[in-house]
Motif scaffolding. Structure first.
Motif, mmCIF file in Angstrom:
data_model
loop_
_atom_site.group_PDB
_atom_site.id
_atom_site.type_symbol
_atom_site.label_atom_id
_atom_site.label_comp_id
_atom_site.label_asym_id
_atom_site.label_seq_id
_atom_site.Cartn_x
_atom_site.Cartn_y
_atom_site.Cartn_z
ATOM 1 N N ARG A 82 0.824 -1.208 0.000
ATOM 2 C CA ARG A 82 0.000 0.000 0.000
ATOM 3 C C ARG A 82 0.858 1.258 0.000
ATOM 4 N NH1 ARG A 82 -2.889 3.623 -0.539
ATOM 5 N NH2 ARG A 82 -5.026 4.005 0.202
ATOM 6 N N GLY A 83 2.188 1.094 0.236
ATOM 7 C CA GLY A 83 3.092 2.227 0.137
ATOM 8 C C GLY A 83 3.573 2.812 1.438
ATOM 9 N N PHE A 84 3.350 2.130 2.563
ATOM 10 C CA PHE A 84 3.785 2.657 3.851
ATOM 11 C C PHE A 84 5.277 2.462 4.093
ATOM 12 C CE2 PHE A 84 -0.772 2.399 4.627
ATOM 13 C CZ PHE A 84 -1.018 3.536 5.378
ATOM 14 N N PRO A 104 3.212 -7.587 15.660
ATOM 15 C CA PRO A 104 3.355 -6.157 15.355
ATOM 16 C C PRO A 104 3.648 -5.326 16.605
ATOM 17 C CG PRO A 104 1.325 -7.062 14.408
ATOM 18 C CD PRO A 104 1.858 -8.075 15.373
ATOM 19 N N LYS A 105 4.508 -4.325 16.441
ATOM 20 C CA LYS A 105 4.823 -3.403 17.526
ATOM 21 C C LYS A 105 4.598 -1.982 17.058
ATOM 22 C CE LYS A 105 8.433 -1.839 20.690
ATOM 23 N NZ LYS A 105 9.869 -1.943 21.077
ATOM 24 N N LYS A 106 3.667 -1.303 17.687
ATOM 25 C CA LYS A 106 3.352 0.071 17.323
ATOM 26 C C LYS A 106 4.588 0.964 17.498
ATOM 27 C CE LYS A 106 -0.202 3.627 18.130
ATOM 28 N NZ LYS A 106 0.678 4.777 18.028
ATOM 29 N N GLY A 107 4.750 1.889 16.563
ATOM 30 C CA GLY A 107 5.877 2.804 16.628
ATOM 31 C C GLY A 107 7.079 2.354 15.828
ATOM 32 N N THR A 108 6.996 1.163 15.231
ATOM 33 C CA THR A 108 8.123 0.673 14.436
ATOM 34 C C THR A 108 7.960 1.021 12.961
ATOM 35 O OG1 THR A 108 7.023 -1.481 14.289
ATOM 36 C CG2 THR A 108 8.696 -1.206 16.014
ATOM 37 N N ILE A 109 6.806 0.727 12.396
ATOM 38 C CA ILE A 109 6.575 1.020 10.981
ATOM 39 C C ILE A 109 5.344 1.911 10.835
ATOM 40 C CG2 ILE A 109 7.682 -1.052 10.071
ATOM 41 C CD1 ILE A 109 4.930 -2.331 9.851
ATOM 42 N N PRO A 110 5.346 2.783 9.837
ATOM 43 C CA PRO A 110 4.163 3.627 9.618
ATOM 44 C C PRO A 110 2.964 2.792 9.192
ATOM 45 C CG PRO A 110 5.736 3.868 7.808
ATOM 46 C CD PRO A 110 6.419 3.065 8.870
ATOM 47 N N GLY A 111 1.777 3.248 9.594
ATOM 48 C CA GLY A 111 0.552 2.547 9.240
ATOM 49 C C GLY A 111 0.136 1.499 10.236
#
Length: 274
Positions: A82-84, A104-111
């Motif tokens: 999707r382009g993140f 998944p860990k919030k704050g690591t990758i955008p989206g």
């Protein structure tokens, strides 16, 4: 708008990514990732999910919560395609120092809107975000993907009571009903079925779809968007390991990485020419 052929090819690419990531890492959860590919492709690559890869923290974006966090590969692929972030990074799954860990860990990758891993928590998180969005006057909605085996967790039912009581029509729960969990069939281990009647008793708007039929999924997302006054849950009948013949409906492939020979067969079945 819906371009069915485009979504089908996007889902096929997501499945290729999933198998390649897990094979390269030597570990991961292919079964439930593969079964969810059509659901997420239809959500993220149509007009049914509002987001902006160029502005991933946009306040009025829709949010997505992957409650069954072990299927992170499907979400990582979706966000990359999707382009993140660059798709080349997908090959770093589960590597030391990688942003793409097994959960998944919030704050690591955008989206990525939420950390997840411990099953049963995602819908509660979605409710909290949705409640805050309503208080703020935002029309953004929160989508939460759960597994049917995950519904064995009691916290899910607490969350299922909360959302209708507070009129959270900005919550969309999507259940991947593939009837296979780590050790066997959901219906054999701790049967959660039938589901529609249970959730209707909790005052949810309920929809059943074929989880691999793009038009049915899209129509369900549209119906959820226009339903007012109560949350919607979509029960998607899916096949665990969908798209790879030897993985389909097999508990073995809940959390097993394919070897080289198995990888080659999977990629051939997913349309990659050797």
């Amino acid at each position: 708008m819906l371009n069915e052929r485009y979504i089908q090819e996007t889902a096929r690419q997501i499945r290729r990514d999933i198998v390649t990531m897990i094979h390269t890492a030597g570990s991961g959860h292919p079964g439930g990732s593969l079964s969810s590919a059509d659901l997420l492709a239809t959500l993220y690559f149509t007009d049914q999910f509002r987001c902006d890869p160029a502005n991933p923290t946009w306040h009025d974006r829709d949010r997505f919560i992957l409650s069954k966090g072990h299927t992170a590969p499907v979400l990582y692929s979706v966000l990359a395609r999707r382009g993140f972030f660059p798709p080349d990074e997908l090959l770093t799954l589960r590597k030391f120092g990688s942003r793409l860990q097994g959960h998944p860990k919030k704050g690591t990758i955008p989206g990525l809107d939420c950390s997840s891993g411990s099953l049963g928590q995602g819908l509660s998180i979605a409710n909290g975000i949705a409640f805050a969005l309503k208080r703020r006057g935002s029309d953004a909605r929160v989508c939460c993907l759960l597994g049917d085996g995950e519904l064995q967790e009691g916290q899910v039912w607490e969350a299922a009571m909360f959302a209708p009581q507070h009129g959270l029509d900005n919550v969309l729960a999507i259940v991947d009903c593939n009837n296979v969990q780590l050790d066997g069939k959901v219906s054999d281990i701790k049967d959660v079925y039938p589901l529609r009647e249970k959730w209707q008793a909790f005052h949810w708007n309920t929809i059943e779809v074929n989880g691999h039929h793009i038009r049915e999924i899209y129509a369900a997302y549209q119906a959820a968007r226009v339903c007012k006054g109560k949350p919607t849950v979509i029960f998607a009948r899916c096949t665990k390991g969908m798209g790879v013949s030897y993985m389909e409906n097999s508990a073995k492939w809940h959390g097993t990485a394919p070897n080289d020979e198995e990888y080659a067969q999977a990629m051939a079945e997913l349309g990659v020419q050797s």
